[in-house]
Every structure is written in C-alpha cells, then in structure tokens.
Write a protein that holds these residues in place. Structure first.
Motif, PDB file in Angstrom:
ATOM      1  N   TYR A 120     -54.240  59.665-125.148  1.00 40.56           N
ATOM      2  CA  TYR A 120     -53.919  58.300-124.711  1.00 40.56           C
ATOM      3  C   TYR A 120     -52.448  58.281-124.312  1.00 40.56           C
ATOM      4  O   TYR A 120     -51.570  58.537-125.136  1.00 40.56           O
ATOM      5  CB  TYR A 120     -54.185  57.327-125.857  1.00 40.56           C
ATOM      6  N   GLN A 121     -52.183  57.981-123.034  1.00 46.33           N
ATOM      7  CA  GLN A 121     -50.843  58.160-122.491  1.00 46.33           C
ATOM      8  C   GLN A 121     -50.194  56.842-122.073  1.00 46.33           C
ATOM      9  O   GLN A 121     -50.853  55.987-121.459  1.00 46.33           O
ATOM     10  CB  GLN A 121     -50.911  59.076-121.266  1.00 46.33           C
ATOM     11  N   ALA A 122     -48.911  56.706-122.371  1.00 43.60           N
ATOM     12  CA  ALA A 122     -48.116  55.600-121.849  1.00 43.60           C
ATOM     13  C   ALA A 122     -47.840  55.907-120.383  1.00 43.60           C
ATOM     14  O   ALA A 122     -47.091  56.827-120.070  1.00 43.60           O
ATOM     15  CB  ALA A 122     -46.816  55.463-122.628  1.00 43.60           C
ATOM     16  N   HIS A 123     -48.454  55.145-119.484  1.00 49.17           N
ATOM     17  CA  HIS A 123     -48.430  55.454-118.052  1.00 49.17           C
ATOM     18  C   HIS A 123     -47.017  55.435-117.477  1.00 49.17           C
ATOM     19  O   HIS A 123     -46.702  56.202-116.570  1.00 49.17           O
ATOM     20  CB  HIS A 123     -49.308  54.439-117.315  1.00 49.17           C
ATOM     21  N   ARG A 124     -46.193  54.558-117.998  1.00 47.88           N
ATOM     22  CA  ARG A 124     -44.790  54.474-117.612  1.00 47.88           C
ATOM     23  C   ARG A 124     -44.008  53.945-118.814  1.00 47.88           C
ATOM     24  O   ARG A 124     -44.576  53.321-119.713  1.00 47.88           O
ATOM     25  CB  ARG A 124     -44.587  53.512-116.424  1.00 47.88           C
ATOM     26  N   PRO A 125     -42.703  54.150-118.845  1.00 49.36           N
ATOM     27  CA  PRO A 125     -41.886  53.541-119.903  1.00 49.36           C
ATOM     28  C   PRO A 125     -41.896  52.018-119.744  1.00 49.36           C
ATOM     29  O   PRO A 125     -42.153  51.496-118.654  1.00 49.36           O
ATOM     30  CB  PRO A 125     -40.479  54.103-119.633  1.00 49.36           C
TER      31      PRO A 125
END
Length: 344
Positions: A120-125
């Motif tokens: 599960y990734q943070a797509h952008r800061p």
C-alpha cells in the motif's frame, strides 16, 4: 522471463516486469473483459506484480484487477495499490491523513475483492499532513492484517530518509519501497533516490520506462505530431515542435538509432535499460492492448552490453533530466512562488 528478483529486504521475490493497471478503465481501455484477458496473459507469461491506484479511472482500474484475480489467481500475485489523490467529488476524499487512509484502504479492498493488499503506497507526499501521522496509520493497517507492507511513491530523498527515521524512532513498521519515474530520458533519480534505496534495502518499482511515450518510437524528428490524451493534461510537454523539447527529441532520435544499431526495437532498449539498474526491483509496464503487452514482454530477456550502456551515457548523461515535470512531481518549494519569496 528472466529470474525473479528480491524486493528490497522484504524476502519477497518479484518478476522483473510488473503490470501497471493505469490504462485499464475509462482512462485507457474501457472494455473490462478485454482488460481482464490482458491481465491473465501477463500472469501466464510470468509477471507476478500488479500495480494500480484508487485514482486510476476513479476506482475502475481496481475493480477490473479485482475481477481478474477471481478464481484462485489472487494468492500468486504481489498486489500493489496507492492512496493520496482525490477520489470522487468530495474534497475530503484525498490526502495522507489517518482519517482518509482508513477509509481509502477499505474502499480499495472492496474494489479489489481481497482481504489484504500486499503493498500500500502513498502515491505522493502530502505537505498538509505530518508524515508521522501517515506512517502511524499504515503501521496500524499492517498489524490489522489489511496490508502486508507499505511504501512511498515519488518522494524526495529527504522524505525517504525521514520516513526511515520516523519509523525507527517510533518503533513503527518502516516503508519498504519507493516508486519512481526512471527511463533513458529521465535519469534524475540516479543521483540520490536509487542509491538511498540500496542503502536502506528498499524495493524499487520503476514506472514510465518509455518516458511517457517519448521512447515508443512515435516521437521522431520530422514526423507528424502524435496524438495522446496526455497532450491535454500537460499542454506543451509533448509538443515535438516546442523549443524546450528540442534536446529531448534529439536524444530520443539518437537512442532510436542506437537501438537500431544494436538490432533492438527502441522499446526493448528502453525497458532493458530501466531494468538494468541494480536498485530497480521491477519495471512497470502499462499495456492498453494485447499487442502492447506482447511487445513489452519481448524485452524481458534482453541484456545490454557495457558498450551499449556507455553509448547511452554519452547520449543522456547519468542523473540527467530534460524537464522538471518529467520527475513525477514538482516540489512545492519550487512550484509555489510564495515559498521562495520574502513577503514585502
């Protein structure tokens, strides 16, 4: 397909090519049955990574992936998705806050028709959210069994280090990966991000190996301007007649000639290059059709000689990027004039 690789220090093995699902749904291929067939063909060819995001066609991509993994295919897939971008019309349905993450993950699990997400990734800061809050929420999801790992995408070197530091200080499950744009024409991440990934044992998913189409063979000097939905999204970025694109076009032309000398399609040269960096775990391909997929798969066993790699470095120096927008995100401190100027 070439041997699977280590995904950082997680112990997970991933295929050298990953299937990106951004082009499945209204944004690319709206035919669900056809998209599902493409996913199945990719899995049958040996790909074991699927990467999508909740904002791709506003959740439709995740729904297509979920349908494709029915019938026993889910267990053999390393399934990755992302949160951050706005989903729907509600302005609160976005960002990296705990409040949104706990809602977003449930929505993604439902659309993907699974009880857990592998990455599960943070797509952008998110400048508006304390990174510690984001990591705390993701740590909870790991312990709840809803996600197996979490990572970041298009984060700066400082943010990557900060994430590792916060996790160590707080005793949280640390980010295990970074997703970056990386190609023959976009090499800026060679400066710091890829070395940092090696230092901290992060898995790297490299996207955009064709440099948003510039390495597809369609952008050639004297050729007709290719049409693409990207033209409307970012006016001028893909205009082959624009002066600011002259150097990029010349480099793409030189790389096409090098590929021809090497007896390779330009697409194969591009994919093999992105896969060659020792920090890169898997290179994301984003087919819209079966023909696209077959073309990409043909690059899976291509090996580039030292001579070819040296020639590439002469055409596009290591660490070089032609346009700041090609790096995936312009830092707020650069994009926002108010953050660069003293108030009078």
């Amino acid at each position: 397909m070439a041997s699977w690789r280590a995904f950082g220090r997680t112990g997970v093995k991933v295929s050298p090519l990953a299937l990106g699902a951004m082009n499945f749904g209204a944004r690319g291929n709206p035919d669900h049955d056809d998209a599902i067939k493409i996913i199945h063909w990719a899995l049958d060819a040996g790909i074991n990574v699927i990467d999508t995001a909740d904002v791709y066609s506003q959740g439709e991509s995740e729904e297509i992936v979920g349908k494709a993994l029915e019938g026993g295919r889910r267990d053999d897939v390393f399934l990755a998705t992302k949160f951050h971008g706005q989903v729907g019309d509600h302005p609160g349905h976005q960002g990296n806050s705990r409040r949104w993450i706990v809602r977003a993950v449930e929505d993604s699990l439902r659309r993907l028709n699974t009880d857990h997400i592998d990455l599960y990734q943070a797509h952008r800061p998110d400048p508006a959210t304390d990174f510690e809050e984001t990591l705390g929420a993701l740590d909870d999801l790991v312990h709840q069994g809803k996600i197996r790992y979490h990572g970041t995408s298009v984060h700066s070197p400082a943010q990557i280090v900060e994430g590792q530091w916060i996790a160590e200080r707080r005793g949280l499950v640390r980010p295990v990966s970074e997703q970056v744009p990386y190609s023959l024409l976009v090499r800026s991440n060679e400066r710091e991000v890829l070395p940092l990934a090696e230092k901290y044992g992060l898995g790297v998913l490299a996207y955009g190996p064709l440099a948003a189409g510039w390495l597809s063979g369609r952008y050639r000097a004297g050729a007709q301007q290719p049409t693409s939905y990207r033209e409307n999204l970012i006016p001028g970025r893909f205009d082959i007649a624009a002066p600011q694109n002259a150097a990029k076009l010349a480099a793409a032309e030189a790389l096409a000639e090098l590929a021809e000398e090497a007896g390779l399609p330009l697409i194969h040269l591009a994919l093999a290059f992105a896969s060659h960096h020792p920090a890169v775990s898997s290179v994301i391909i984003g087919p819209r059709t079966r023909e696209h997929l077959d073309t990409y798969l043909g690059a899976s066993d291509v090996t580039l000689t030292t001579d070819i790699l040296d020639r590439i470095d002469e055409i596009v120096p290591p660490g070089h990027v032609f346009h700041l927008r090609d790096t995936g995100a312009i830092p707020p401190a650069v994009a926002d004039a108010a953050r660069r100027r003293r108030s009078l």
